[in-house]
Design a protein around this motif. Structure first.
Motif, PDB file in Angstrom:
ATOM      1  N   ARG A   1       0.800  -1.219   0.000  1.00 34.25           N
ATOM      2  CA  ARG A   1       0.000   0.000   0.000  1.00 34.25           C
ATOM      3  C   ARG A   1       0.837   1.276   0.000  1.00 34.25           C
ATOM      4  N   GLY A   2       2.131   1.121  -0.170  1.00 36.54           N
ATOM      5  CA  GLY A   2       2.993   2.280  -0.377  1.00 36.54           C
ATOM      6  C   GLY A   2       3.273   3.133   0.838  1.00 36.54           C
ATOM      7  N   PHE A   3       3.311   2.557   2.020  1.00 33.88           N
ATOM      8  CA  PHE A   3       3.660   3.328   3.205  1.00 33.88           C
ATOM      9  C   PHE A   3       5.123   3.747   3.133  1.00 33.88           C
ATOM     10  N   ASP A   4       5.434   4.868   3.759  1.00 33.33           N
ATOM     11  CA  ASP A   4       6.805   5.359   3.798  1.00 33.33           C
ATOM     12  C   ASP A   4       7.613   4.647   4.886  1.00 33.33           C
ATOM     13  N   PHE A   5       6.963   4.454   6.029  1.00 32.61           N
ATOM     14  CA  PHE A   5       7.643   3.885   7.187  1.00 32.61           C
ATOM     15  C   PHE A   5       6.772   2.843   7.873  1.00 32.61           C
ATOM     16  N   VAL A   6       7.449   1.923   8.551  1.00 36.71           N
ATOM     17  CA  VAL A   6       6.782   1.000   9.465  1.00 36.71           C
ATOM     18  C   VAL A   6       7.377   1.271  10.842  1.00 36.71           C
ATOM     19  N   LEU A   7       6.510   1.523  11.793  1.00 36.75           N
ATOM     20  CA  LEU A   7       6.919   1.733  13.172  1.00 36.75           C
ATOM     21  C   LEU A   7       6.535   0.469  13.943  1.00 36.75           C
ATOM     22  N   ILE A   8       7.543  -0.226  14.447  1.00 36.94           N
ATOM     23  CA  ILE A   8       7.333  -1.538  15.060  1.00 36.94           C
ATOM     24  C   ILE A   8       7.211  -1.398  16.576  1.00 36.94           C
ATOM     25  N   VAL A   9       6.070  -1.865  17.077  1.00 43.55           N
ATOM     26  CA  VAL A   9       5.830  -1.860  18.511  1.00 43.55           C
ATOM     27  C   VAL A   9       6.049  -3.284  19.004  1.00 43.55           C
ATOM     28  N   ASP A  10       7.138  -3.474  19.744  1.00 46.29           N
ATOM     29  CA  ASP A  10       7.466  -4.793  20.289  1.00 46.29           C
ATOM     30  C   ASP A  10       7.926  -4.624  21.737  1.00 46.29           C
ATOM     31  N   ASP A  11       8.696  -5.554  22.264  1.00 49.38           N
ATOM     32  CA  ASP A  11       9.099  -5.497  23.668  1.00 49.38           C
ATOM     33  C   ASP A  11       9.947  -4.267  24.009  1.00 49.38           C
ATOM     34  N   LYS A  12      10.526  -3.614  23.016  1.00 45.82           N
ATOM     35  CA  LYS A  12      11.325  -2.405  23.268  1.00 45.82           C
ATOM     36  C   LYS A  12      10.473  -1.249  23.784  1.00 45.82           C
ATOM     37  N   ILE A  13       9.163  -1.324  23.524  1.00 44.36           N
ATOM     38  CA  ILE A  13       8.263  -0.257  23.981  1.00 44.36           C
ATOM     39  C   ILE A  13       8.308  -0.134  25.506  1.00 44.36           C
ATOM     40  N   ASN A  14       8.586  -1.249  26.174  1.00 42.55           N
ATOM     41  CA  ASN A  14       8.669  -1.232  27.638  1.00 42.55           C
ATOM     42  C   ASN A  14       9.860  -0.420  28.141  1.00 42.55           C
ATOM     43  N   HIS A  15      10.799  -0.132  27.240  1.00 41.35           N
ATOM     44  CA  HIS A  15      11.972   0.686  27.565  1.00 41.35           C
ATOM     45  C   HIS A  15      11.914   2.033  26.849  1.00 41.35           C
ATOM     46  N   GLY A  16      10.722   2.388  26.344  1.00 43.93           N
ATOM     47  CA  GLY A  16      10.543   3.680  25.679  1.00 43.93           C
ATOM     48  C   GLY A  16      11.109   3.739  24.280  1.00 43.93           C
ATOM     49  N   GLN A  17      11.259   2.581  23.643  1.00 42.35           N
ATOM     50  CA  GLN A  17      11.845   2.553  22.308  1.00 42.35           C
ATOM     51  C   GLN A  17      10.923   1.879  21.297  1.00 42.35           C
ATOM     52  N   LEU A  18      11.136   2.218  20.039  1.00 44.71           N
ATOM     53  CA  LEU A  18      10.420   1.628  18.907  1.00 44.71           C
ATOM     54  C   LEU A  18      11.438   1.332  17.812  1.00 44.71           C
ATOM     55  N   GLU A  19      11.059   0.473  16.907  1.00 45.04           N
ATOM     56  CA  GLU A  19      11.878   0.228  15.710  1.00 45.04           C
ATOM     57  C   GLU A  19      11.215   0.975  14.556  1.00 45.04           C
ATOM     58  N   LEU A  20      12.004   1.721  13.810  1.00 41.24           N
ATOM     59  CA  LEU A  20      11.514   2.454  12.651  1.00 41.24           C
ATOM     60  C   LEU A  20      12.179   1.897  11.405  1.00 41.24           C
ATOM     61  N   LYS A  21      11.358   1.426  10.468  1.00 41.18           N
ATOM     62  CA  LYS A  21      11.898   0.898   9.218  1.00 41.18           C
ATOM     63  C   LYS A  21      11.451   1.797   8.070  1.00 41.18           C
ATOM     64  N   ASP A  22      12.413   2.281   7.320  1.00 37.22           N
ATOM     65  CA  ASP A  22      12.165   3.091   6.130  1.00 37.22           C
ATOM     66  C   ASP A  22      11.975   2.123   4.969  1.00 37.22           C
ATOM     67  N   LEU A  23      10.789   2.082   4.409  1.00 39.32           N
ATOM     68  CA  LEU A  23      10.511   1.107   3.360  1.00 39.32           C
ATOM     69  C   LEU A  23      11.152   1.449   2.023  1.00 39.32           C
ATOM     70  N   SER A  24      11.629   2.670   1.858  1.00 39.65           N
ATOM     71  CA  SER A  24      12.247   3.035   0.579  1.00 39.65           C
ATOM     72  C   SER A  24      13.662   2.470   0.456  1.00 39.65           C
ATOM     73  N   ASN A  25      14.351   2.349   1.595  1.00 34.74           N
ATOM     74  CA  ASN A  25      15.733   1.856   1.533  1.00 34.74           C
ATOM     75  C   ASN A  25      15.980   0.661   2.454  1.00 34.74           C
ATOM     76  N   ARG A  26      14.924   0.200   3.120  1.00 36.41           N
ATOM     77  CA  ARG A  26      14.954  -0.988   3.988  1.00 36.41           C
ATOM     78  C   ARG A  26      15.801  -0.799   5.245  1.00 36.41           C
ATOM     79  N   ARG A  27      16.204   0.429   5.547  1.00 37.65           N
ATOM     80  CA  ARG A  27      16.998   0.671   6.750  1.00 37.65           C
ATOM     81  C   ARG A  27      16.082   0.662   7.978  1.00 37.65           C
ATOM     82  N   GLN A  28      16.614   0.094   9.042  1.00 36.24           N
ATOM     83  CA  GLN A  28      15.855   0.013  10.282  1.00 36.24           C
ATOM     84  C   GLN A  28      16.710   0.535  11.423  1.00 36.24           C
ATOM     85  N   GLN A  29      16.078   1.309  12.306  1.00 36.76           N
ATOM     86  CA  GLN A  29      16.802   1.874  13.432  1.00 36.76           C
ATOM     87  C   GLN A  29      15.928   1.872  14.677  1.00 36.76           C
TER      88      GLN A  29
END
Length: 136
Positions: free
Chosen positions: A85-113
């Protein structure tokens, strides 16, 4: 005549395309800030409530469209949905949320941080701006 009763009425209707053309004609549409499309990936159902909080936080911002899976889906299916569906980013909510963190994946270049939840919007907009400047 409605149900045997003479009932005068007045109505008005306008479609979104017509409204868009009117706003464009009056120069009321901003083009300098494109909408950033973000898909919230819920890694496990136990994180759904926290994911909904993230959705609400992002929806308060301008120029962002946020979606998430209404039903439980495997991670691969959620990524597939976002990519198709052409989203720009995926924001991943997983166990890191318990530490105030999220994973951000840029779908244009597949980079994740890994990013800080409280700075999610800033990180997303900065990443998007850098990406657009690189293509200009």
């Amino acid at each position: 005549n409605l149900g045997g009763v003479d009932l005068p009425a007045l109505g008005f209707g306008i479609g979104d395309v017509v409204l868009g053309e009117i706003l464009k004609g009056k120069n009321l549409l901003r083009r300098d800030n494109p909408v950033i499309r973000v898909f919230i990936l819920i890694a496990e159902e136990t994180y759904r409530q926290q994911a909904m909080e993230v959705v609400q936080e992002l929806r308060k911002r301008e120029y962002v469209a946020v979606e998430y899976a209404f039903q439980t889906l495997k991670i691969t299916k959620q990524f597939q949905y976002a990519e198709e569906r052409g989203f720009d980013f995926v924001l991943i909510v997983d166990d890191k949320i318990n530490h105030g963190q999220l994973e951000l994946k840029d779908l244009s270049n597949r980079r994740q941080q890994t990013i800080q939840r409280e700075y999610a919007w800033i990180t997303i907009t900065d990443t998007s701006r850098r990406k657009h400047k690189a293509t200009d």
